[in-house]
Scaffold this active site. Structure first.
Site: not given
Ligand code: GLN
Length: 245
Positions: A98, A197
């Protein structure tokens, strides 16, 4: 040589910054699936200010994080950009989740905030969308004979791939990179990024073993066959998520 003589060294990049939604579980999955086969694993936590020596590591892992933590991680990654490119060119394996994934591309442009430079291991870019993509996701991955990979996504970033950077998988259920082109994640050489995740690897044993095999092949310059494990529990978790989630 029996497998007891083999080992891999993992650089866990910025765990104090990028480590949400159980991403630490990916390190545990790699360690356990190696140790159960008698393969030793050494994990080094790379904190802010650390000068990475690409000769030391076979595998690099980076979790996800909110925009704020991504700012510091971006600064740190850029300090090591040239060395991380050397790692990629030496076929080291990267897995970034992510927010970490977004920083392996050229940039991440948050909503109403400064653009964050990435280190460009992946020919990809990300810009924040208006909608947050939250939910379970499943796709088919060509690198494990189109077997499924399943997990959980939570991002507003929309990622687009270019050039020789290819998707990790084809989205079967969920949003993926941008909710439009049915791609999820990315791969270039042995660099992998994904929005999944969960953590990802414990319930995707085929993909975990694929990454372990790549790291062993890079270090020992030959295919190292992995002894089969009893994956009954892992496959049950995987199949439940694919079917019901
Ligand atoms: N801040 C980034 C987004 O919202 C990554 C979020 C995350 O790592 N879950 O796309």
């Amino acid at each position: 040589m029996n497998q007891i003589d083999f080992s891999i060294t993992i650089a866990h990049l910025y765990p104090e910054l990028l480590n949400i939604y159980g991403d630490m579980g990916n390190i545990s999955a790699i360690k356990n699936r190696c140790n159960w086969r008698g393969i030793n694993v050494n994990v080094v936590e790379i904190k802010s200010g650390y000068r990475i020596n690409p000769d030391e590591f076979d595998f690099y892992f980076m979790g996800g994080g909110q925009d704020k933590q991504q700012i510091e991680a971006s600064i740190e990654l850029l300090k090591n950009k040239e060395r991380l490119h050397r790692a990629m060119e030496s076929d080291a394996v990267f897995l970034a989740i992510c927010g970490g994934y977004q920083l392996l591309g050229h940039y991440y442009l948050p909503k109403n905030a400064e653009k964050l430079d990435g280190i460009g291991l992946l020919d990809a870019y990300t810009k924040a969308g208006d909608k947050r993509f939250i939910g379970n996701i499943t796709g088919s991955c060509p690198y494990i004979n189109n077997s499924t990979i399943t997990g959980f996504e939570n991002h507003s970033g929309l990622t687009f791939l270019k050039g020789d950077t290819k998707p990790l998988m084809k989205v079967l259920k969920g949003y993926g990179n941008n909710g439009k082109d049915k791609t999820e994640g990315a791969r270039y050489k042995n660099v992998f990024g994904t929005y999944l995740h969960g953590s990802l690897l414990p319930k995707n044993p085929k993909f975990c073993d694929y990454l372990i095999s790549l790291a062993l092949k890079r270090k020992y310059k030959c295919e190292i066959p992995l002894q089969p494990l009893n994956d009954e529990i892992e496959e049950k978790a995987h199949n439940f998520c694919v079917k019901y989630k």
